[in-house]
Write a protein that holds these residues in place. Structure first.
Motif, PDB file in Angstrom:
ATOM      1  N   MET A   1     -15.873   7.179  18.925  1.00  0.00           N
ATOM      2  CA  MET A   1     -14.511   6.882  18.453  1.00  0.00           C
ATOM      3  C   MET A   1     -14.444   5.433  17.951  1.00  0.00           C
ATOM      4  N   LYS A   2     -13.776   5.215  16.849  1.00  0.00           N
ATOM      5  CA  LYS A   2     -13.655   3.873  16.292  1.00  0.00           C
ATOM      6  C   LYS A   2     -12.792   3.013  17.194  1.00  0.00           C
ATOM      7  N   SER A   3     -13.303   1.824  17.534  1.00  0.00           N
ATOM      8  CA  SER A   3     -12.548   0.934  18.423  1.00  0.00           C
ATOM      9  C   SER A   3     -11.365   0.334  17.693  1.00  0.00           C
ATOM     10  N   VAL A   4     -10.320   0.018  18.447  1.00  0.00           N
ATOM     11  CA  VAL A   4      -9.116  -0.573  17.872  1.00  0.00           C
ATOM     12  C   VAL A   4      -9.216  -2.085  17.960  1.00  0.00           C
ATOM     13  N   GLN A   5      -9.076  -2.761  16.836  1.00  0.00           N
ATOM     14  CA  GLN A   5      -9.161  -4.203  16.801  1.00  0.00           C
ATOM     15  C   GLN A   5      -7.887  -4.821  17.389  1.00  0.00           C
ATOM     16  N   PRO A   6      -7.952  -6.035  17.968  1.00  0.00           N
ATOM     17  CA  PRO A   6      -6.772  -6.670  18.570  1.00  0.00           C
ATOM     18  C   PRO A   6      -5.572  -6.734  17.631  1.00  0.00           C
ATOM     19  N   LYS A   7      -5.808  -7.075  16.364  1.00  0.00           N
ATOM     20  CA  LYS A   7      -4.694  -7.163  15.417  1.00  0.00           C
ATOM     21  C   LYS A   7      -4.016  -5.803  15.255  1.00  0.00           C
ATOM     22  N   ASN A   8      -4.837  -4.770  15.184  1.00  0.00           N
ATOM     23  CA  ASN A   8      -4.288  -3.429  15.040  1.00  0.00           C
ATOM     24  C   ASN A   8      -3.515  -3.015  16.285  1.00  0.00           C
ATOM     25  N   MET A   9      -4.017  -3.359  17.442  1.00  0.00           N
ATOM     26  CA  MET A   9      -3.324  -3.022  18.677  1.00  0.00           C
ATOM     27  C   MET A   9      -1.971  -3.729  18.743  1.00  0.00           C
ATOM     28  N   LYS A  10      -1.908  -4.955  18.212  1.00  0.00           N
ATOM     29  CA  LYS A  10      -0.632  -5.677  18.193  1.00  0.00           C
ATOM     30  C   LYS A  10       0.388  -4.921  17.342  1.00  0.00           C
ATOM     31  N   TRP A  11      -0.026  -4.492  16.147  1.00  0.00           N
ATOM     32  CA  TRP A  11       0.861  -3.712  15.294  1.00  0.00           C
ATOM     33  C   TRP A  11       1.300  -2.430  15.998  1.00  0.00           C
ATOM     34  N   HIS A  12       0.326  -1.778  16.625  1.00  0.00           N
ATOM     35  CA  HIS A  12       0.596  -0.528  17.322  1.00  0.00           C
ATOM     36  C   HIS A  12       1.669  -0.730  18.395  1.00  0.00           C
ATOM     37  N   ASN A  13       1.508  -1.759  19.201  1.00  0.00           N
ATOM     38  CA  ASN A  13       2.455  -2.020  20.292  1.00  0.00           C
ATOM     39  C   ASN A  13       3.837  -2.408  19.768  1.00  0.00           C
ATOM     40  N   GLU A  14       3.868  -3.200  18.692  1.00  0.00           N
ATOM     41  CA  GLU A  14       5.150  -3.584  18.102  1.00  0.00           C
ATOM     42  C   GLU A  14       5.920  -2.353  17.624  1.00  0.00           C
ATOM     43  N   ARG A  15       5.200  -1.444  16.979  1.00  0.00           N
ATOM     44  CA  ARG A  15       5.865  -0.252  16.462  1.00  0.00           C
ATOM     45  C   ARG A  15       6.398   0.619  17.588  1.00  0.00           C
ATOM     46  N   LEU A  16       5.666   0.688  18.696  1.00  0.00           N
ATOM     47  CA  LEU A  16       6.154   1.446  19.847  1.00  0.00           C
ATOM     48  C   LEU A  16       7.469   0.855  20.368  1.00  0.00           C
ATOM     49  N   ILE A  17       7.533  -0.470  20.438  1.00  0.00           N
ATOM     50  CA  ILE A  17       8.751  -1.127  20.929  1.00  0.00           C
ATOM     51  C   ILE A  17       9.901  -0.920  19.948  1.00  0.00           C
ATOM     52  N   ILE A  18       9.639  -1.092  18.660  1.00  0.00           N
ATOM     53  CA  ILE A  18      10.684  -0.928  17.648  1.00  0.00           C
ATOM     54  C   ILE A  18      11.216   0.506  17.653  1.00  0.00           C
ATOM     55  N   GLU A  19      10.317   1.471  17.715  1.00  0.00           N
ATOM     56  CA  GLU A  19      10.745   2.874  17.755  1.00  0.00           C
ATOM     57  C   GLU A  19      11.633   3.138  18.967  1.00  0.00           C
ATOM     58  N   TYR A  20      11.248   2.580  20.101  1.00  0.00           N
ATOM     59  CA  TYR A  20      12.034   2.816  21.323  1.00  0.00           C
ATOM     60  C   TYR A  20      13.412   2.173  21.220  1.00  0.00           C
ATOM     61  N   LEU A  21      13.467   0.954  20.694  1.00  0.00           N
ATOM     62  CA  LEU A  21      14.764   0.274  20.565  1.00  0.00           C
ATOM     63  C   LEU A  21      15.651   0.947  19.514  1.00  0.00           C
ATOM     64  N   LEU A  22      15.053   1.550  18.504  1.00  0.00           N
ATOM     65  CA  LEU A  22      15.849   2.316  17.536  1.00  0.00           C
ATOM     66  C   LEU A  22      16.497   3.525  18.204  1.00  0.00           C
ATOM     67  N   LYS A  23      15.786   4.124  19.146  1.00  0.00           N
ATOM     68  CA  LYS A  23      16.319   5.302  19.846  1.00  0.00           C
ATOM     69  C   LYS A  23      17.329   4.914  20.920  1.00  0.00           C
ATOM     70  N   LYS A  24      16.998   3.873  21.699  1.00  0.00           N
ATOM     71  CA  LYS A  24      17.812   3.530  22.869  1.00  0.00           C
ATOM     72  C   LYS A  24      18.812   2.415  22.610  1.00  0.00           C
ATOM     73  N   SER A  25      18.624   1.675  21.537  1.00  0.00           N
ATOM     74  CA  SER A  25      19.499   0.560  21.165  1.00  0.00           C
ATOM     75  C   SER A  25      19.276  -0.663  22.046  1.00  0.00           C
ATOM     76  N   VAL A  26      19.399  -0.502  23.360  1.00  0.00           N
ATOM     77  CA  VAL A  26      19.260  -1.619  24.300  1.00  0.00           C
ATOM     78  C   VAL A  26      18.362  -1.184  25.451  1.00  0.00           C
ATOM     79  N   ALA A  27      17.429  -2.058  25.862  1.00  0.00           N
ATOM     80  CA  ALA A  27      16.526  -1.691  26.961  1.00  0.00           C
ATOM     81  C   ALA A  27      15.937  -2.927  27.618  1.00  0.00           C
ATOM     82  N   ALA A  28      15.616  -2.790  28.904  1.00  0.00           N
ATOM     83  CA  ALA A  28      14.932  -3.847  29.647  1.00  0.00           C
ATOM     84  C   ALA A  28      13.421  -3.698  29.465  1.00  0.00           C
ATOM     85  N   LYS A  29      12.689  -4.756  29.808  1.00  0.00           N
ATOM     86  CA  LYS A  29      11.225  -4.723  29.660  1.00  0.00           C
ATOM     87  C   LYS A  29      10.618  -3.559  30.440  1.00  0.00           C
ATOM     88  N   SER A  30      11.117  -3.349  31.657  1.00  0.00           N
ATOM     89  CA  SER A  30      10.555  -2.276  32.490  1.00  0.00           C
ATOM     90  C   SER A  30      10.781  -0.902  31.864  1.00  0.00           C
TER      91      SER A  30
END
Length: 324
Positions: free
Chosen positions: A1-30
């Motif tokens: 399997m192709k390894s994920v580079q740190p820069k790519n993982m950063k984008w990946h994580n940002e998109r997960l957070i943005i998607e969640y905030l679009l759905k929930k509007s407001v959320a705590a870190k936990s």
């Protein structure tokens, strides 16, 4: 399997957070950590980066959870502005929206000034990330086809697209397709929906299994080119005879109902009086065995805007996932 580079993982994580905030509007870190599968430490790091870029901010007064209050986060109202261009041959509406849907700017301009107005907007608001263009025809690269006879080669090209920065994501969609996407948001349990307009010409936005269907080369829904009793549907719609226009509108609605069998059938018609519209709806409800929900809308403007916002969010996330 192709390894994920740190820069790519950063984008990946940002998109997960943005998607969640679009759905929930407001959320705590936990909450974000639990929903995305990231550690709280990773979420904290990503939120810090998003806050520095003014994409995320803290939200209001945090509620106490029995100890130290849990700070909550939300997307900012200025994040990733969307330029929505609702094209008209004489006048064009320009709207800037935030990712959260807040209206940041709205203006109507003569279409002949479109290129210079867009250039000015991009100069004054360089944070524009997405351009959604609504067109009254069949989208092609950098423009659209229109008219009753496409063999005549009637087309329109958007000159301002040649000067857009490469990092701006662009989509050109038929106006009724955007209306169908916008209308679908009003029916979360509906899988099949059709949006029709009879304002001078007959056009259709088709949703199947909650996905836009455009057919081969985006020709799906071009009902105005159908022939009915020796004339094109569009010719009938421009007739001054209300009785004839009512007859052809009912024919088209029946055709769509029996061919696609949508759960919801939405249509707009600006020329017929209200009593004629109600009579058409009554006739259909008495005649159609499948019994779709039939809805009449006076204006398609809000649906188009809603559809453009929905599409822009999808494009933004798709852009991010591709970069990841």
């Amino acid at each position: 399997m192709k390894s994920v580079q740190p820069k790519n993982m950063k984008w990946h994580n940002e998109r997960l957070i943005i998607e969640y905030l679009l759905k929930k509007s407001v959320a705590a870190k936990s909450e974000i950590a639990e929903a995305t599968g990231m550690s709280v430490t990773t979420v904290r790091t990503q939120l810090k980066s998003l806050i520095e870029r003014k994409a995320v901010c803290t939200f209001g007064d945090p509620e106490s959870l029995g100890g130290r209050p849990a700070e909550k986060y939300t997307l900012t109202d200025s994040f990733a502005p969307i330029l929505y261009v609702a094209f008209g041959f004489e006048k064009t509406e320009l709207t800037i929206l935030s990712m959260t849907g807040k209206l940041l700017l709205e203006k109507t301009i003569p279409t002949e000034l479109l290129d210079e107005e867009v250039a000015a907007l991009l100069s004054n608001k360089p944070q524009i990330d997405l351009v959604e263009i609504s067109v009254p025809g069949i989208p092609i690269k950098k423009g659209f086809l229109y008219g009753e006879n496409l063999e005549e080669g009637n087309s329109y090209s958007f000159g301002f697209l040649d000067d857009l920065p490469s990092n701006i994501f662009i989509e050109i969609l038929n106006d009724l397709n955007l209306c169908a996407i916008g209308e679908l948001k009003n029916y979360p349990e509906v899988n099949h929906l059709v949006y029709l307009s009879f304002s001078g010409c007959a056009g259709t936005g088709i949703i199947i299994d909650r996905k836009l269907y455009t057919g081969h080369q985006a020709f799906a829904g071009e009902l105005g080119m159908l022939s009915y009793e020796g004339k094109l549907i569009d010719e009938w719609l421009n007739s001054p005879d209300e009785k004839e226009r009512s007859k052809v509108i009912q024919f088209v609605l029946e055709l769509i109902s029996l061919t696609l069998s949508p759960e919801v059938l939405v249509f707009s018609e600006s020329k017929l009086p209200q009593e004629k519209i109600l009579q058409i709806v009554s006739n259909l409800q008495n005649k159609l065995w499948a019994e779709p929900k039939i809805v009449f809308k006076d204006s398609k403007k809000q649906n188009g805007l809603s559809g453009a916002h929905h599409q822009a969010i999808d494009l933004f996330l798709k852009k991010g996932w591709e970069e990841a």
